[in-house]
Design a protein around this motif. Structure first.
Motif, PDB file in Angstrom:
ATOM      1  N   LYS A  32     -28.818  15.472  -7.252  1.00  4.39           N
ATOM      2  CA  LYS A  32     -29.217  16.156  -8.481  1.00  4.39           C
ATOM      3  C   LYS A  32     -28.248  17.283  -8.831  1.00  4.39           C
ATOM      4  O   LYS A  32     -27.605  17.852  -7.948  1.00  4.39           O
ATOM      5  CB  LYS A  32     -30.632  16.715  -8.327  1.00  4.39           C
ATOM      6  CG  LYS A  32     -31.680  15.633  -8.164  1.00  4.39           C
ATOM      7  CD  LYS A  32     -33.076  16.223  -7.978  1.00  4.39           C
ATOM      8  CE  LYS A  32     -34.106  15.110  -7.815  1.00  4.39           C
ATOM      9  NZ  LYS A  32     -35.474  15.647  -7.601  1.00  4.39           N
ATOM     10  N   ASP A  37     -34.417  19.294 -11.152  1.00  4.69           N
ATOM     11  CA  ASP A  37     -35.124  18.424 -12.091  1.00  4.69           C
ATOM     12  C   ASP A  37     -35.312  19.044 -13.467  1.00  4.69           C
ATOM     13  O   ASP A  37     -36.170  18.611 -14.237  1.00  4.69           O
ATOM     14  CB  ASP A  37     -36.500  18.048 -11.515  1.00  4.69           C
ATOM     15  CG  ASP A  37     -36.387  17.115 -10.314  1.00  4.69           C
ATOM     16  OD1 ASP A  37     -35.567  16.180 -10.372  1.00  4.69           O
ATOM     17  OD2 ASP A  37     -37.095  17.334  -9.319  1.00  4.69           O
ATOM     18  N   TYR A  59     -27.969  19.461 -18.011  1.00  2.87           N
ATOM     19  CA  TYR A  59     -29.084  19.181 -17.101  1.00  2.87           C
ATOM     20  C   TYR A  59     -29.275  17.661 -16.985  1.00  2.87           C
ATOM     21  O   TYR A  59     -30.397  17.156 -17.007  1.00  2.87           O
ATOM     22  CB  TYR A  59     -30.384  19.844 -17.562  1.00  2.87           C
ATOM     23  CG  TYR A  59     -30.222  21.286 -17.987  1.00  2.87           C
ATOM     24  CD1 TYR A  59     -29.853  22.273 -17.069  1.00  2.87           C
ATOM     25  CD2 TYR A  59     -30.410  21.672 -19.309  1.00  2.87           C
ATOM     26  CE1 TYR A  59     -29.684  23.599 -17.458  1.00  2.87           C
ATOM     27  CE2 TYR A  59     -30.247  22.985 -19.710  1.00  2.87           C
ATOM     28  CZ  TYR A  59     -29.875  23.943 -18.775  1.00  2.87           C
ATOM     29  OH  TYR A  59     -29.709  25.252 -19.178  1.00  2.87           O
ATOM     30  N   THR A  61     -29.625  14.403 -15.218  1.00  4.11           N
ATOM     31  CA  THR A  61     -30.009  13.906 -13.895  1.00  4.11           C
ATOM     32  C   THR A  61     -29.859  12.389 -13.780  1.00  4.11           C
ATOM     33  O   THR A  61     -29.692  11.867 -12.685  1.00  4.11           O
ATOM     34  CB  THR A  61     -31.453  14.283 -13.565  1.00  4.11           C
ATOM     35  OG1 THR A  61     -32.323  13.763 -14.572  1.00  4.11           O
ATOM     36  CG2 THR A  61     -31.622  15.806 -13.491  1.00  4.11           C
ATOM     37  N   ARG A 116     -23.549  13.472 -14.619  1.00  9.83           N
ATOM     38  CA  ARG A 116     -24.461  14.503 -14.128  1.00  9.83           C
ATOM     39  C   ARG A 116     -23.833  15.899 -14.190  1.00  9.83           C
ATOM     40  O   ARG A 116     -22.733  16.108 -13.709  1.00  9.83           O
ATOM     41  CB  ARG A 116     -24.891  14.174 -12.702  1.00  9.83           C
ATOM     42  CG  ARG A 116     -25.958  13.112 -12.590  1.00  9.83           C
ATOM     43  CD  ARG A 116     -26.172  12.676 -11.156  1.00  9.83           C
ATOM     44  NE  ARG A 116     -25.084  11.800 -10.709  1.00  9.83           N
ATOM     45  CZ  ARG A 116     -24.887  11.428  -9.442  1.00  9.83           C
ATOM     46  NH1 ARG A 116     -25.691  11.880  -8.502  1.00  9.83           N
ATOM     47  NH2 ARG A 116     -23.895  10.621  -9.130  1.00  9.83           N
TER      48      ARG A 116
END
Length: 302
Positions: A32, A37, A59, A61, A116
């Motif tokens: 991550k 999350d 952000y 993911t 990511r």
């Protein structure tokens, strides 16, 4: 001109004509971003480029690639686009969909990577270090494998899949060019394909020069690998780039040349950083796409 930055939660959506494809199945566990999350978000902000705002996704993911089909004749060539964003975000239009708009007009398939982010590089004794596992590189390698294994479905030539990257994305291009090693487990046939591109275009690259060696040194950072198997490479940079020193691309170009890799270097006096394909008064912003097209023709890609 500075404008207020605006950000909202929400998953980035493609521009018309784009098909967004997950890189991995939903049940595949992935490392991550630094923000865990945190829900994906999109935003825009300063400074203006070519008199217009530019937008980003962050952000992220669950990485994706978005496919755009060629207009007119299909050359069979594919361009994987890796936007910049300092590994904090992905510049989805300035260095993403706007690049694809041009790519498809040249008769190529375009795939824009939403990798990511954020992933801040650590500092040791005040000096920036490369993460052992670079999530953006994993995503780029996975995308390259998918393009090749699905070549028939996408109507592309698996041996004519290249990559273009900007700033942080340009750094990822250099990584893809010089190694086939993966830091994630092989999942399927896509991960058994070579992740090395057939050609590489590096636009205002960063994080490669070892500046501790002195102003006139062109040594690379210890973590930069150079392989004689790297593909033909085109490097584009402005001499007055205030973010990434002109010595960055010069050092990389010389290292590739020393390894016997065909490399073309296009330098302009002015242009700054992060100009994308938006024309301004600086010639580089209007001329570099034509130079890319000619270079690709020279390689037999167009």
């Amino acid at each position: 001109m500075e404008v207020p930055k605006v950000e909202h939660e929400g998953v980035w959506q493609p521009t018309p004509g784009g098909t967004q494809i997950p890189l991995w199945a939903a049940d595949v566990p992935l490392s991550k971003p630094d923000t865990g999350d945190h829900p994906e978000a999109t935003g825009n902000g300063s400074p203006l480029v070519g008199g217009r705002k530019w937008h980003w996704a962050s952000y992220v993911t669950r990485p994706t690639m978005t496919l755009y089909k060629p207009q007119g004749r299909n050359s069979g060539t594919t361009m994987l686009v890796l936007p910049g964003g300092g590994f904090y975000a992905v510049a989805t239009d300035l260095e993403g969909t706007e690049i694809c708009d041009w790519v498809v007009r040249q008769g190529m398939t375009c795939a824009m990577l939403k990798y990511r982010t954020p992933q801040v590089w650590p500092k040791v004794n005040g000096r920036q270090q490369r993460p052992d596992v670079l999530m953006g590189l994993e995503d780029a390698q996975r995308a390259m494998g998918l393009l090749r294994v699905r070549a028939k479905t996408y109507g592309i030539d698996p041996h004519k899949v290249g990559v273009i990257g900007f700033s942080a994305g340009a750094y990822l291009v250099a990584n893809m060019s010089n190694t086939e090693a993966r830091t994630y487990p092989v999942r399927d046939a896509a991960d058994r394909q070579s992740p090395r591109p057939d050609f590489a275009i590096v636009v205002y690259t960063a994080r490669m020069l070892d500046s501790s060696k002195g102003k006139n040194s062109l040594e690379l950072k210890p973590w930069v690998q150079i392989s004689p198997k790297a593909p033909p490479t085109l490097i584009i940079h402005a001499m007055n780039d205030p973010v990434d020193d002109i010595r960055e691309p010069m050092a990389y170009a010389l290292a590739l040349n020393d390894a016997g890799v065909p490399v073309d270097l296009r330098l302009y006096a002015k242009g700054g950083h992060a100009f994308g394909m938006r024309p301004t008064a600086d010639p580089i912003t209007r001329e570099w796409p034509g130079q890319v097209a000619q270079w690709l023709r020279n390689l037999g890609m167009l």
